[in-house]
Design a protein around this motif. Structure first.
Motif, short mmCIF file in Angstrom:
data_model
loop_
_atom_site.label_atom_id
_atom_site.label_comp_id
_atom_site.label_asym_id
_atom_site.label_seq_id
_atom_site.Cartn_x
_atom_site.Cartn_y
_atom_site.Cartn_z
N PHE A 12 0.82 -1.21 0.00
CA PHE A 12 0.00 0.00 0.00
C PHE A 12 0.86 1.27 0.00
O PHE A 12 0.49 2.27 -0.62
N LEU A 13 2.00 1.23 0.66
CA LEU A 13 2.91 2.37 0.58
C LEU A 13 3.42 2.57 -0.84
O LEU A 13 3.51 3.70 -1.34
N GLY A 14 3.75 1.47 -1.51
CA GLY A 14 4.17 1.58 -2.90
C GLY A 14 3.07 2.08 -3.81
O GLY A 14 3.32 2.87 -4.74
N LEU A 15 1.81 1.66 -3.55
CA LEU A 15 0.70 2.16 -4.36
C LEU A 15 0.48 3.66 -4.15
O LEU A 15 0.20 4.40 -5.10
N LEU A 16 0.59 4.10 -2.90
CA LEU A 16 0.46 5.54 -2.64
C LEU A 16 1.57 6.33 -3.35
O LEU A 16 1.33 7.41 -3.91
N GLY A 17 2.78 5.80 -3.30
CA GLY A 17 3.87 6.46 -4.02
C GLY A 17 3.64 6.50 -5.52
O GLY A 17 3.93 7.50 -6.18
N PHE A 18 3.09 5.42 -6.06
CA PHE A 18 2.80 5.38 -7.49
C PHE A 18 1.72 6.40 -7.86
O PHE A 18 1.83 7.12 -8.87
N ALA A 19 0.65 6.47 -7.05
CA ALA A 19 -0.42 7.45 -7.32
C ALA A 19 0.11 8.88 -7.25
O ALA A 19 -0.20 9.73 -8.10
N GLY A 20 0.94 9.17 -6.24
CA GLY A 20 1.52 10.51 -6.14
C GLY A 20 2.44 10.84 -7.30
O GLY A 20 2.48 11.98 -7.78
N THR A 21 3.18 9.83 -7.78
CA THR A 21 4.07 10.06 -8.91
C THR A 21 3.29 10.38 -10.18
O THR A 21 3.68 11.27 -10.96
N VAL A 22 2.18 9.68 -10.38
CA VAL A 22 1.35 9.96 -11.57
C VAL A 22 0.77 11.37 -11.50
O VAL A 22 0.79 12.12 -12.50
N VAL A 23 0.26 11.77 -10.32
CA VAL A 23 -0.32 13.11 -10.19
C VAL A 23 0.75 14.18 -10.38
O VAL A 23 0.53 15.20 -11.05
N ALA A 24 1.93 13.96 -9.79
CA ALA A 24 3.01 14.95 -9.95
C ALA A 24 3.48 15.04 -11.40
O ALA A 24 3.88 16.12 -11.87
N THR A 25 3.43 13.94 -12.13
CA THR A 25 3.84 13.97 -13.53
C THR A 25 2.86 14.78 -14.38
O THR A 25 3.28 15.50 -15.31
N LEU A 26 1.57 14.68 -14.07
CA LEU A 26 0.56 15.35 -14.89
C LEU A 26 0.34 16.80 -14.50
O LEU A 26 -0.10 17.60 -15.34
N LEU A 27 0.61 17.18 -13.27
CA LEU A 27 0.35 18.54 -12.84
C LEU A 27 1.31 19.53 -13.51
O LEU A 27 2.49 19.21 -13.71
N PRO A 28 0.83 20.74 -13.81
CA PRO A 28 1.72 21.76 -14.41
C PRO A 28 2.44 22.62 -13.38
O PRO A 28 3.15 23.57 -13.77
N HIS A 29 2.29 22.31 -12.11
CA HIS A 29 2.85 23.19 -11.08
C HIS A 29 4.27 22.78 -10.69
O HIS A 29 4.57 22.51 -9.52
N TRP A 30 5.15 22.69 -11.66
CA TRP A 30 6.54 22.39 -11.36
C TRP A 30 7.34 23.68 -11.13
O TRP A 30 8.20 23.72 -10.27
N ARG A 31 7.05 24.69 -11.88
CA ARG A 31 7.70 25.99 -11.73
C ARG A 31 6.62 27.06 -11.73
O ARG A 31 5.77 27.10 -12.63
N ILE A 32 6.66 27.91 -10.73
CA ILE A 32 5.68 28.98 -10.59
C ILE A 32 6.41 30.31 -10.60
O ILE A 32 7.52 30.45 -10.04
N THR A 33 5.78 31.30 -11.22
CA THR A 33 6.39 32.62 -11.31
C THR A 33 6.66 33.20 -9.92
O THR A 33 5.80 33.18 -9.04
#
Length: 248
Positions: A12-33
């Motif tokens: 379950f820890l690995g699944l949570l990490g996988f879900a967070g990785t997918v969300v972080a990959t798709l989000l555009p909030h990597w660099r903010i002005t």
């Protein structure tokens, strides 16, 4: 039972990490002005991600646009894309392998391969967490270096976005899940008698061991007394079944 609980926790820890990785990959909030000027009132705010660039305006309009050209992107962004996608794919493969090897599943029940599959899933989660951690660390370094570069104008500087922090959390969860799965496979190897018998430390016996049981010898019985309660004498003569002491 304890090893099964460890396997479920690591999975379950690995699944949570996988879900967070997918969300972080798709989000555009990597660099903010970064708003470093004295003017607090800003008209627009720019956010850059791995796949798109978004603009938020003071009027409430939120507009995003995908990157149209793959080759026109900078090399660091292309590498970040590849690493994050590879991390997600490794997490998916590790989840499948770990599910097959867990004790709560019926695949290859009682076989030696179960603990090996759990160990492989744990190693896969570790690799996925390391890939995600390398990507977000690389992005953090680029943002910090560009922010403190005096040659960069103030309106082109960026800060670390929410997706980067989410990537750090996801990487930590994947690493913890992989460590727990590897530890649970070690516990299974200790508890399983098949592993103890096949381990190189305990050499098999040279001679076969037989567990056959044989009946015990009969009890000793004293010989019955002869006729007239007389013990036979060494000097008694016998011929054709007649004894001399019977007539004396």
């Amino acid at each position: 039972m304890a090893s099964m609980a460890l396997q479920l926790l690591g999975f379950f820890l690995g699944l949570l990490g996988f879900a967070g990785t997918v969300v972080a990959t798709l989000l555009p909030h990597w660099r903010i002005t970064a708003f470093v000027s004295s003017n607090i009132i800003t008209a627009t705010a720019t956010m850059k991600g791995l796949w798109m660039e978004c603009v938020w305006r003071s009027t409430g309009i939120y507009q995003c646009e995908l990157y149209r050209s793959q080759l026109a992107l900078p090399p660091d962004l292309q590498a970040a894309r590849a690493l994050m996608v590879l991390s997600c794919a490794t997490s998916v493969l590790s989840s499948l392998v770990a599910v097959v090897g867990m004790k709560c599943t019926r695949f290859a029940q009682g076989s030696v391969i179960k603990s090996t599959l759990v160990l492989s899933g744990g190693v896969g989660f570790l690799c996925a967490g390391l890939l995600c951690l390398v990507t977000v660390s690389w992005t953090t370094n680029d943002v910090v270096v560009d922010f403190y570069d005096p040659f960069f104008p103030s309106w082109t500087r960026y800060e670390i976005g929410l997706a980067v922090y989410l990537g750090y959390a996801s990487a930590c969860l994947s690493l913890m899940g992989g460590l727990v799965l590897c530890w649970s496979s070690r516990e299974v190897r200790r508890q399983n008698p098949v592993h103890r018998r096949l381990s190189p430390q305990s050499s098999p016996p040279l001679l076969p061991v037989f567990n056959n049981t044989y009946p015990s010898a009969p009890l000793y019985e004293r010989p019955q007394a002869l006729k007239d309660n007389h013990a036979p004498s060494l000097f008694s003569l016998s011929s054709s079944g007649y004894r001399l002491n019977n007539y004396v």
